[in-house]
Design a protein around this motif. Structure first.
Motif, PDB file in Angstrom:
ATOM      1  N   THR A   1       0.835  -1.207   0.000  1.00 42.31           N
ATOM      2  CA  THR A   1       0.000   0.000   0.000  1.00 42.31           C
ATOM      3  C   THR A   1       0.867   1.253   0.000  1.00 42.31           C
ATOM      4  N   ARG A   2       1.937   1.228   0.794  1.00 38.99           N
ATOM      5  CA  ARG A   2       2.797   2.416   0.871  1.00 38.99           C
ATOM      6  C   ARG A   2       3.938   2.384  -0.146  1.00 38.99           C
ATOM      7  N   ASN A   3       4.268   1.199  -0.663  1.00 35.28           N
ATOM      8  CA  ASN A   3       5.341   1.061  -1.642  1.00 35.28           C
ATOM      9  C   ASN A   3       4.944  -0.015  -2.657  1.00 35.28           C
ATOM     10  N   PRO A   4       4.226   0.367  -3.717  1.00 36.78           N
ATOM     11  CA  PRO A   4       3.707  -0.623  -4.673  1.00 36.78           C
ATOM     12  C   PRO A   4       4.790  -1.383  -5.448  1.00 36.78           C
ATOM     13  N   HIS A   5       6.013  -0.854  -5.482  1.00 37.33           N
ATOM     14  CA  HIS A   5       7.063  -1.508  -6.266  1.00 37.33           C
ATOM     15  C   HIS A   5       8.326  -1.712  -5.420  1.00 37.33           C
ATOM     16  N   PRO A   6       8.246  -2.576  -4.404  1.00 41.32           N
ATOM     17  CA  PRO A   6       9.407  -2.785  -3.532  1.00 41.32           C
ATOM     18  C   PRO A   6      10.426  -3.718  -4.188  1.00 41.32           C
ATOM     19  N   ASN A   7      11.669  -3.608  -3.752  1.00 41.01           N
ATOM     20  CA  ASN A   7      12.650  -4.605  -4.153  1.00 41.01           C
ATOM     21  C   ASN A   7      12.751  -5.640  -3.036  1.00 41.01           C
ATOM     22  N   ALA A   8      13.589  -6.647  -3.216  1.00 42.68           N
ATOM     23  CA  ALA A   8      13.671  -7.741  -2.246  1.00 42.68           C
ATOM     24  C   ALA A   8      14.087  -7.246  -0.863  1.00 42.68           C
ATOM     25  N   ASN A   9      15.000  -6.289  -0.823  1.00 45.49           N
ATOM     26  CA  ASN A   9      15.435  -5.763   0.478  1.00 45.49           C
ATOM     27  C   ASN A   9      14.317  -5.001   1.183  1.00 45.49           C
ATOM     28  N   ASP A  10      13.509  -4.277   0.394  1.00 46.61           N
ATOM     29  CA  ASP A  10      12.360  -3.576   0.977  1.00 46.61           C
ATOM     30  C   ASP A  10      11.400  -4.583   1.622  1.00 46.61           C
ATOM     31  N   VAL A  11      11.190  -5.680   0.915  1.00 46.60           N
ATOM     32  CA  VAL A  11      10.267  -6.705   1.413  1.00 46.60           C
ATOM     33  C   VAL A  11      10.809  -7.325   2.699  1.00 46.60           C
ATOM     34  N   ARG A  12      12.076  -7.689   2.685  1.00 40.69           N
ATOM     35  CA  ARG A  12      12.663  -8.306   3.885  1.00 40.69           C
ATOM     36  C   ARG A  12      12.588  -7.362   5.087  1.00 40.69           C
ATOM     37  N   ALA A  13      12.859  -6.093   4.857  1.00 42.94           N
ATOM     38  CA  ALA A  13      12.805  -5.114   5.948  1.00 42.94           C
ATOM     39  C   ALA A  13      11.388  -4.973   6.493  1.00 42.94           C
ATOM     40  N   ALA A  14      10.413  -4.969   5.601  1.00 41.06           N
ATOM     41  CA  ALA A  14       9.019  -4.792   6.019  1.00 41.06           C
ATOM     42  C   ALA A  14       8.479  -6.006   6.762  1.00 41.06           C
ATOM     43  N   MET A  15       9.041  -7.183   6.470  1.00 43.45           N
ATOM     44  CA  MET A  15       8.510  -8.416   7.041  1.00 43.45           C
ATOM     45  C   MET A  15       9.270  -8.896   8.273  1.00 43.45           C
ATOM     46  N   THR A  16      10.251  -8.113   8.733  1.00 41.08           N
ATOM     47  CA  THR A  16      11.063  -8.573   9.867  1.00 41.08           C
ATOM     48  C   THR A  16      10.256  -8.761  11.144  1.00 41.08           C
ATOM     49  N   GLY A  17       9.119  -8.132  11.248  1.00 37.63           N
ATOM     50  CA  GLY A  17       8.307  -8.283  12.457  1.00 37.63           C
ATOM     51  C   GLY A  17       7.417  -9.499  12.459  1.00 37.63           C
ATOM     52  N   ASN A  18       7.506 -10.330  11.430  1.00 39.85           N
ATOM     53  CA  ASN A  18       6.657 -11.517  11.330  1.00 39.85           C
ATOM     54  C   ASN A  18       7.507 -12.777  11.324  1.00 39.85           C
ATOM     55  N   LEU A  19       7.335 -13.598  12.339  1.00 44.41           N
ATOM     56  CA  LEU A  19       8.076 -14.857  12.431  1.00 44.41           C
ATOM     57  C   LEU A  19       7.327 -15.975  11.719  1.00 44.41           C
TER      58      LEU A  19
END
Length: 201
Positions: free
Chosen positions: A161-179
């Motif tokens: 929603t806030r970044n429609p075109h993330p790269n892999a690093n963006d995704v990893r950073a955004a998902m760090t709070g989910n185990l």
């Protein structure tokens, strides 16, 4: 003739039994002395009426001020897609979007959501069709046991929603709070990138 003192032998079991009984007897008056009037009743718990929009539907509910958002969603609105994992803001299984931002619903009081908008995993599919993100998760074998999947989806939705075109690093950073107990992180990253590109594998 001097009398000999005869020592009475006592087994370890009898010693412990006697000690336990003595401790219980000593503690009993304390327990009996508790005043029932000091125990809070259900009527004494502060309550607040809140208005929140859940998956586009306005809701009004009286909540106890101590209830968490996940309790209200699951126990009072029937939104059981939101999971309770650690229940202390560490695993991310309870992630929902609060005004579009991913939050741990186990660590947010329901009263804090008053006047705000909440989206749960049940709100992703529209008119019987899965959200493209959900479809990508399926096609890229994201869910394993599935327990963390709803939280993963909501964090991913917040990212896109806030970044429609993330790269892999963006995704990893955004998902760090989910185990993910199944350690399926790479598949989740692939699925989110595919959803961002509007396609599957």
């Amino acid at each position: 003739m001097a009398k000999r003192k005869i020592k009475k032998k006592i087994s370890r079991r009898k010693f412990l039994q006697g000690t336990g009984a003595a401790l219980a007897a000593a503690a009993a008056p304390t327990v009996e002395a508790q005043n029932p009037a000091t125990i809070p009743t259900a009527d004494a718990v502060p309550k607040t009426t809140i208005r929140i929009t859940v998956n586009g539907t306005p809701r009004r509910i009286d909540v106890e001020d101590r209830w968490t958002l996940v309790e209200v969603l699951r126990d009072h609105f029937g939104m059981t897609g939101t999971k309770i994992g650690c229940d202390r803001g560490e695993c991310g299984a309870c992630t929902v979007l609060l005004d579009g931002k991913p939050v741990y619903s186990c660590s947010n009081l329901a009263v804090w959501a008053d006047g705000r908008s909440v989206q749960t995993v049940e709100g992703l599919a529209q008119n019987g069709r899965l959200d493209p993100l959900q479809q990508a998760f399926i096609e890229h074998d994201g869910p394993q046991c599935g327990f963390c999947t709803s939280g993963q989806l909501m964090s991913a939705k917040g990212l896109l929603t806030r970044n429609p075109h993330p790269n892999a690093n963006d995704v990893r950073a955004a998902m760090t709070g989910n185990l993910c107990r199944c350690s399926n992180y790479n598949h989740y990253v692939e699925a989110i990138l595919a959803a961002a590109k509007g396609g599957s594998r």
